[in-house]
Design a protein around this motif. Structure first.
Motif, short mmCIF file in Angstrom:
data_model
loop_
_atom_site.label_atom_id
_atom_site.label_comp_id
_atom_site.label_asym_id
_atom_site.label_seq_id
_atom_site.Cartn_x
_atom_site.Cartn_y
_atom_site.Cartn_z
N ASP A 176 0.56 -0.90 -10.42
CA ASP A 176 -0.74 -1.08 -9.49
C ASP A 176 -0.55 -0.25 -8.14
O ASP A 176 -0.83 -0.64 -7.08
N ILE A 177 -0.08 0.95 -8.23
CA ILE A 177 0.17 1.81 -7.11
C ILE A 177 -1.38 2.67 -7.07
O ILE A 177 -1.57 3.48 -7.82
N THR A 178 -2.02 2.11 -5.99
CA THR A 178 -3.40 3.05 -5.97
C THR A 178 -3.55 4.05 -5.11
O THR A 178 -4.49 4.85 -5.00
N GLN A 179 -2.52 4.07 -3.95
CA GLN A 179 -2.67 5.22 -3.10
C GLN A 179 -1.85 6.55 -3.59
O GLN A 179 -0.54 6.64 -3.59
N LEU A 180 -2.40 7.21 -4.31
CA LEU A 180 -1.92 8.36 -5.22
C LEU A 180 -2.46 9.77 -4.92
O LEU A 180 -3.82 9.74 -4.82
N GLY A 181 -1.68 10.68 -4.81
CA GLY A 181 -2.09 12.26 -4.44
C GLY A 181 -1.59 12.94 -5.39
O GLY A 181 -0.18 12.93 -5.80
N LEU A 182 -2.30 14.25 -6.02
CA LEU A 182 -1.52 15.18 -6.97
C LEU A 182 -1.39 16.43 -6.06
O LEU A 182 -2.47 16.60 -5.36
N VAL A 183 -0.47 16.87 -6.09
CA VAL A 183 -0.08 18.07 -5.23
C VAL A 183 -0.34 19.24 -6.01
O VAL A 183 0.03 19.54 -7.40
N THR A 184 -1.05 20.43 -5.38
CA THR A 184 -1.50 21.54 -6.02
C THR A 184 -1.42 22.82 -5.12
O THR A 184 -1.06 22.37 -3.86
N GLN A 185 -1.30 23.96 -5.67
CA GLN A 185 -1.06 24.86 -4.86
C GLN A 185 -2.70 25.50 -4.53
O GLN A 185 -3.35 25.70 -5.55
N ASP B 258 0.94 -1.16 0.22
CA ASP B 258 -0.08 -0.12 0.03
C ASP B 258 0.93 0.97 0.15
O ASP B 258 0.78 2.10 0.70
N LEU B 259 1.75 1.09 -1.04
CA LEU B 259 2.73 2.31 -1.00
C LEU B 259 2.04 3.68 -1.24
O LEU B 259 1.60 3.71 -2.37
N PRO B 260 2.16 4.76 -0.51
CA PRO B 260 1.69 6.08 -0.91
C PRO B 260 2.55 6.83 -1.58
O PRO B 260 3.63 6.97 -1.27
N VAL B 261 2.01 7.28 -2.83
CA VAL B 261 2.80 8.21 -3.58
C VAL B 261 2.06 9.57 -3.86
O VAL B 261 0.83 9.65 -4.27
N ILE B 262 2.96 10.69 -3.90
CA ILE B 262 2.63 11.98 -4.34
C ILE B 262 3.14 12.28 -5.59
O ILE B 262 4.43 12.32 -5.77
N VAL B 263 2.43 12.95 -6.29
CA VAL B 263 3.00 13.59 -7.64
C VAL B 263 3.06 15.10 -7.79
O VAL B 263 1.89 15.53 -7.74
N ARG B 264 4.26 15.58 -7.74
CA ARG B 264 4.29 17.10 -7.93
C ARG B 264 4.58 17.42 -9.44
O ARG B 264 5.85 17.33 -9.80
N GLY B 265 3.87 18.11 -10.20
CA GLY B 265 4.29 18.58 -11.49
C GLY B 265 4.23 20.10 -11.60
O GLY B 265 3.36 20.75 -11.27
N ASP B 266 5.28 20.44 -12.20
CA ASP B 266 5.23 21.90 -12.40
C ASP B 266 4.16 22.42 -13.39
O ASP B 266 3.92 21.83 -14.24
N SER B 267 3.91 23.72 -12.98
CA SER B 267 2.93 24.07 -13.69
C SER B 267 3.36 24.34 -15.50
O SER B 267 2.57 24.43 -16.35
N ALA B 268 4.64 24.63 -15.59
CA ALA B 268 5.27 24.81 -16.80
C ALA B 268 5.67 23.69 -17.59
O ALA B 268 6.02 23.81 -18.74
N THR B 269 5.35 22.51 -17.12
CA THR B 269 6.01 21.36 -17.78
C THR B 269 4.87 20.79 -18.72
O THR B 269 3.63 21.41 -18.49
N GLN B 270 5.31 20.06 -19.66
CA GLN B 270 4.32 19.50 -20.64
C GLN B 270 3.55 18.46 -20.05
O GLN B 270 3.90 17.69 -19.14
N TYR B 271 2.08 18.41 -20.12
CA TYR B 271 1.11 17.76 -19.57
C TYR B 271 1.62 16.21 -19.94
O TYR B 271 1.18 15.35 -18.94
#
Length: 133
Positions: A120-129, A93-106
């Motif tokens: 199959d990593i389901t514990q996922l979060g996307l960091v926003t400001q 149950d590995l928790p992962v957060i993804v932080r993508g710069d707003s200027a990077t390509q989608y």
């Protein structure tokens, strides 16, 4: 001298009632804060069991140039996949957060999300400001 007639009072003097209400309020506040402090006891020490510890979250960052970092260490996509497989084997149950710069390509963020889906990593979060208004 004129004698006043006995008249019924039209007004009720609420000043003594308000004084009593304020005194009761102060007593209530003092008693409530005194009871919250509780009794001092010597608490037992917990053992250092790793099973009770909160799992460490993996942070994946994608900067504006498209470079990928795993916990502030630069990695390629292949290295990222290999390290995530190792961590997933240790903790299913590995928790992962993804932080993508707003200027990077989608597409760079989508590639990382696709890799997480393949592993199959389901514990996922996307960091926003938070938007400041």
């Amino acid at each position: 001298m004129q004698v006043q007639e006995d008249k019924a009072y039209d007004d009720i003097n609420v000043t003594p009632m308000l004084d009593l209400a304020y005194v009761l309020l102060v007593i209530f506040i003092i008693m409530t804060t005194a009871s919250v402090q509780g009794v001092k006891v010597n608490l037992p020490k917990a053992s250092n069991q790793p099973s009770l510890a909160k799992p460490k979250t993996v942070a994946i960052t994608i900067n504006n140039e498209g470079k990928i970092f795993m916990d502030a260490v630069p990695v390629s996509r292949e290295e990222l996949a290999q390290r995530l497989k190792q961590k997933k084997a240790e903790n299913p149950d590995l928790p992962v957060i993804v932080r993508g710069d707003s200027a990077t390509q989608y597409q760079n963020v989508i590639d990382v999300l696709a890799l997480l889906g393949e592993l199959d990593i389901t514990q996922l979060g996307l960091v926003t400001q938070r938007l400041v208004q």
